[in-house]
Motif scaffolding. Structure first.
Motif, PDB file in Angstrom:
ATOM      1  N   ILE A 114       0.874  -1.182   0.000  1.00 13.03           N
ATOM      2  CA  ILE A 114       0.000   0.000   0.000  1.00 13.03           C
ATOM      3  C   ILE A 114       0.903   1.222   0.000  1.00 13.03           C
ATOM      4  N   THR A 115       0.800   2.027  -1.043  1.00  9.79           N
ATOM      5  CA  THR A 115       1.710   3.166  -1.185  1.00  9.79           C
ATOM      6  C   THR A 115       1.081   4.501  -0.807  1.00  9.79           C
ATOM      7  N   PRO A 121      -2.391  12.731  10.703  1.00  8.94           N
ATOM      8  CA  PRO A 121      -3.766  13.239  10.591  1.00  8.94           C
ATOM      9  C   PRO A 121      -3.946  14.159   9.389  1.00  8.94           C
ATOM     10  N   THR A 122      -5.043  13.962   8.679  1.00 10.00           N
ATOM     11  CA  THR A 122      -5.371  14.805   7.540  1.00 10.00           C
ATOM     12  C   THR A 122      -6.797  15.318   7.694  1.00 10.00           C
ATOM     13  N   ALA A 123      -7.119  16.379   6.955  1.00  6.57           N
ATOM     14  CA  ALA A 123      -8.442  16.990   7.060  1.00  6.57           C
ATOM     15  C   ALA A 123      -9.507  16.169   6.347  1.00  6.57           C
ATOM     16  N   SER A 124      -9.107  15.271   5.458  1.00 15.64           N
ATOM     17  CA  SER A 124     -10.067  14.442   4.744  1.00 15.64           C
ATOM     18  C   SER A 124      -9.413  13.126   4.363  1.00 15.64           C
ATOM     19  N   ALA A 125     -10.243  12.128   4.105  1.00 13.08           N
ATOM     20  CA  ALA A 125      -9.730  10.821   3.702  1.00 13.08           C
ATOM     21  C   ALA A 125      -9.176  10.904   2.283  1.00 13.08           C
ATOM     22  N   PRO A 126      -8.197  10.057   1.956  1.00 15.83           N
ATOM     23  CA  PRO A 126      -7.674  10.073   0.581  1.00 15.83           C
ATOM     24  C   PRO A 126      -8.758   9.656  -0.414  1.00 15.83           C
ATOM     25  N   ALA A 127      -8.642  10.138  -1.622  1.00 13.45           N
ATOM     26  CA  ALA A 127      -9.635   9.796  -2.643  1.00 13.45           C
ATOM     27  C   ALA A 127      -9.535   8.331  -3.042  1.00 13.45           C
ATOM     28  N   VAL A 128      -8.311   7.793  -3.086  1.00 14.66           N
ATOM     29  CA  VAL A 128      -8.096   6.399  -3.469  1.00 14.66           C
ATOM     30  C   VAL A 128      -6.987   5.808  -2.610  1.00 14.66           C
ATOM     31  N   ILE A 129      -6.993   4.469  -2.521  1.00 14.43           N
ATOM     32  CA  ILE A 129      -5.861   3.742  -1.946  1.00 14.43           C
ATOM     33  C   ILE A 129      -5.112   3.112  -3.106  1.00 14.43           C
ATOM     34  N   GLU A 130      -3.821   3.369  -3.164  1.00 13.80           N
ATOM     35  CA  GLU A 130      -3.006   2.858  -4.255  1.00 13.80           C
ATOM     36  C   GLU A 130      -1.922   1.942  -3.715  1.00 13.80           C
ATOM     37  N   GLY A 131      -1.411   1.098  -4.611  1.00 17.16           N
ATOM     38  CA  GLY A 131      -0.342   0.216  -4.195  1.00 17.16           C
ATOM     39  C   GLY A 131       0.215  -0.566  -5.372  1.00 17.16           C
ATOM     40  N   VAL A 141      -9.675  -5.182  -0.917  1.00 15.54           N
ATOM     41  CA  VAL A 141      -9.506  -4.257   0.204  1.00 15.54           C
ATOM     42  C   VAL A 141     -10.722  -4.359   1.111  1.00 15.54           C
ATOM     43  N   THR A 142     -10.492  -4.505   2.418  1.00 12.44           N
ATOM     44  CA  THR A 142     -11.565  -4.562   3.411  1.00 12.44           C
ATOM     45  C   THR A 142     -11.215  -3.649   4.577  1.00 12.44           C
ATOM     46  N   GLY A 143     -12.192  -3.439   5.453  1.00  9.65           N
ATOM     47  CA  GLY A 143     -11.992  -2.586   6.616  1.00  9.65           C
ATOM     48  C   GLY A 143     -12.878  -1.367   6.539  1.00  9.65           C
ATOM     49  N   ALA A 144     -12.285  -0.184   6.649  1.00 10.12           N
ATOM     50  CA  ALA A 144     -13.065   1.056   6.589  1.00 10.12           C
ATOM     51  C   ALA A 144     -13.753   1.199   5.246  1.00 10.12           C
ATOM     52  N   ILE A 145     -13.174   0.628   4.202  1.00  8.69           N
ATOM     53  CA  ILE A 145     -13.806   0.598   2.882  1.00  8.69           C
ATOM     54  C   ILE A 145     -13.694  -0.819   2.342  1.00  8.69           C
ATOM     55  N   THR A 146     -14.500  -1.148   1.372  1.00  8.55           N
ATOM     56  CA  THR A 146     -14.392  -2.430   0.681  1.00  8.55           C
ATOM     57  C   THR A 146     -14.339  -2.173  -0.819  1.00  8.55           C
ATOM     58  N   GLY A 147     -13.539  -2.973  -1.494  1.00  9.74           N
ATOM     59  CA  GLY A 147     -13.418  -2.834  -2.939  1.00  9.74           C
ATOM     60  C   GLY A 147     -12.324  -3.753  -3.447  1.00  9.74           C
ATOM     61  N   ARG A 156       0.686  -1.854 -10.720  1.00  9.08           N
ATOM     62  CA  ARG A 156       0.000  -0.906  -9.837  1.00  9.08           C
ATOM     63  C   ARG A 156      -1.490  -1.215  -9.780  1.00  9.08           C
ATOM     64  N   TRP A 157      -2.118  -0.831  -8.657  1.00  4.42           N
ATOM     65  CA  TRP A 157      -3.556  -0.987  -8.466  1.00  4.42           C
ATOM     66  C   TRP A 157      -4.071   0.183  -7.635  1.00  4.42           C
ATOM     67  N   SER A 158      -5.366   0.437  -7.710  1.00  3.24           N
ATOM     68  CA  SER A 158      -5.985   1.494  -6.890  1.00  3.24           C
ATOM     69  C   SER A 158      -7.448   1.154  -6.664  1.00  3.24           C
ATOM     70  N   VAL A 159      -7.928   1.544  -5.479  1.00  2.31           N
ATOM     71  CA  VAL A 159      -9.327   1.331  -5.097  1.00  2.31           C
ATOM     72  C   VAL A 159      -9.863   2.645  -4.549  1.00  2.31           C
ATOM     73  N   PRO A 160     -11.014   3.133  -5.045  1.00  2.00           N
ATOM     74  CA  PRO A 160     -11.589   4.383  -4.508  1.00  2.00           C
ATOM     75  C   PRO A 160     -11.892   4.254  -3.021  1.00  2.00           C
ATOM     76  N   PHE A 161     -11.650   5.351  -2.299  1.00  2.00           N
ATOM     77  CA  PHE A 161     -11.901   5.324  -0.852  1.00  2.00           C
ATOM     78  C   PHE A 161     -13.378   5.478  -0.540  1.00  2.00           C
ATOM     79  N   GLY A 162     -14.164   5.941  -1.494  1.00  2.00           N
ATOM     80  CA  GLY A 162     -15.591   6.133  -1.241  1.00  2.00           C
ATOM     81  C   GLY A 162     -15.940   7.601  -1.193  1.00  2.00           C
TER      82      GLY A 162
END
Length: 365
Positions: A114-115, A121-131, A141-147, A156-162
């Motif tokens: 996961i890259t 701490p950030t003001a907002s969640a990332p738009a995507v998780i990449e790796g 991907v599971t947990g706070a988001i699923t995809g 490379r791969w990426s999943v939208p954070f929601g």
């Protein structure tokens, strides 16, 4: 201590600790053939009894693994990709320990990387998780988001954070999957997202309140389930406090203030009645999973109660004309005037009396 043999195949019972995995957690996914290490603790003895072994059982078949003088033992994970369930017990002659159960999975797949940066701490969640991963494999991907996403040819791969709002500690787990293989080990990341600044139902900034006409509450809105911290001049307030700076409530790490759980997105605390006249600062913030928002600050003033009037004004019942209420002073004016007149009259009579005194006889001169 060695087992002491007695006649008729009778032995003294030994206390043996149950074997434990060392460096590998139950439920782990590992490469086939990986050496798994374990340990038997000696306590309360100074050493594990000589001749002890670990009886490892899988699918109804058992094997006794040697235990060295320090209590170490090991075995190799089978080469076949599958989930394995084991039980293990320390044995020595007729003596045996309690049984330990654990599970391990053999898979040729590796953990994805996961890259997307995390841990700050950030003001907002990332738009995507990449790796990155193995091209052609699927990353789930599971947990706070699923995809899920297929690893591209460049690895490379990426999943939208929601699209929904997400705050607090957001833990995600990613594994590679492929038909005909057990899922690979997981890569994990935790994203720390600050909730927004809570809102006040009524702005207090620049407001002035009399001590005898204070608002009933300080209230506003926040994130559902958040802990809202409220303080005035650094003194914490809570939902059950109004007459003075007290203690209680739910502590928030790193904050002086106490917390009121936002229910239905709303929070409220009694307006304190102990504030002195002058300027005060209200500070409000909210937190989820210990991640606090930026604070909201408002400055307001408290003024002293309005002084009582010197005299009450009431209407004349006969005419309706406002008149000062009787204080007893009105009757003093005529009396004072009469006394002053008497003094002046007496003085005049004295002067006249002096002027009218007859002259002395000539013989008296």
């Amino acid at each position: 201590m060695d087992t002491v043999p007695l006649k008729d195949n009778v032995q003294l019972q030994l206390f043996l600790n149950a074997p434990q995995l060392d460096g590998t957690a139950s439920g782990a996914t590992l490469q086939p053939g990986t050496t798994i290490h374990g340990r038997v603790a000696a306590a309360p003895a100074s050493a594990v009894a000589a001749g002890s072994s670990v009886r490892l059982t899988r699918d109804g078949s058992s094997v006794d693994l040697p235990v060295d003088k320090d209590g170490n033992w090991s075995f190799a994970l089978p080469a076949t990709e599958v989930k394995y369930a084991y039980t293990a017990a320390t044995v020595n002659g007729f003596s045996h320990s309690e049984t330990t159960a654990f599970a391990l999975t053999a898979s040729v797949l590796t953990a994805p990387a996961i890259t997307t940066p995390a841990a700050v701490p950030t003001a907002s969640a990332p738009a995507v998780i990449e790796g990155t991963g193995t091209p052609g494999n699927t990353v789930a991907v599971t947990g706070a988001i699923t995809g899920s996403a297929t690893v591209a040819a460049d690895g490379r791969w990426s999943v939208p954070f929601g699209s929904g709002p997400l705050y607090g500690k957001l833990a995600v787990s990613a594994v590679q999957t492929s038909p005909g293989h057990e899922d690979g080990p997981a890569a994990t990341a935790v994203y720390l997202v600050q909730p927004p600044v809570p809102a006040l139902a009524l702005s207090l900034d620049g407001a002035t309140f009399r001590q005898d006409a204070l608002p009933k509450t300080i209230s506003g809105t926040g994130v559902e389930g958040a802990s809202v911290s409220v303080s005035i001049d650094g003194v914490p307030l809570d939902a059950g406090q109004g007459s003075g700076p007290g203690v209680g409530g739910k502590a928030v790490a790193g904050s002086l203030a106490l917390a009121v759980l936002a229910t239905g997105g709303h929070w409220s605390v009694p307006f304190p009645t102990w504030l002195a006249a002058g300027q005060h600062t209200l500070t409000v913030s909210q937190s989820l999973d210990g991640i606090a928002s930026a604070p909201l600050s408002s400055t307001f003033s408290i003024s002293a109660p309005v002084a009582a009037a010197a005299a009450a004004v009431s209407p004349d019942r006969s005419t309706g004309t406002p008149v000062l209420a009787s204080t007893g002073a009105g009757g003093l004016l005529p009396a004072a005037g009469a006394a002053a007149a008497a003094v002046l009259l007496g003085t005049g009579m004295l002067v006249l009396g002096r002027r009218r005194k007859p002259a002395a006889p000539e013989s008296a001169r």
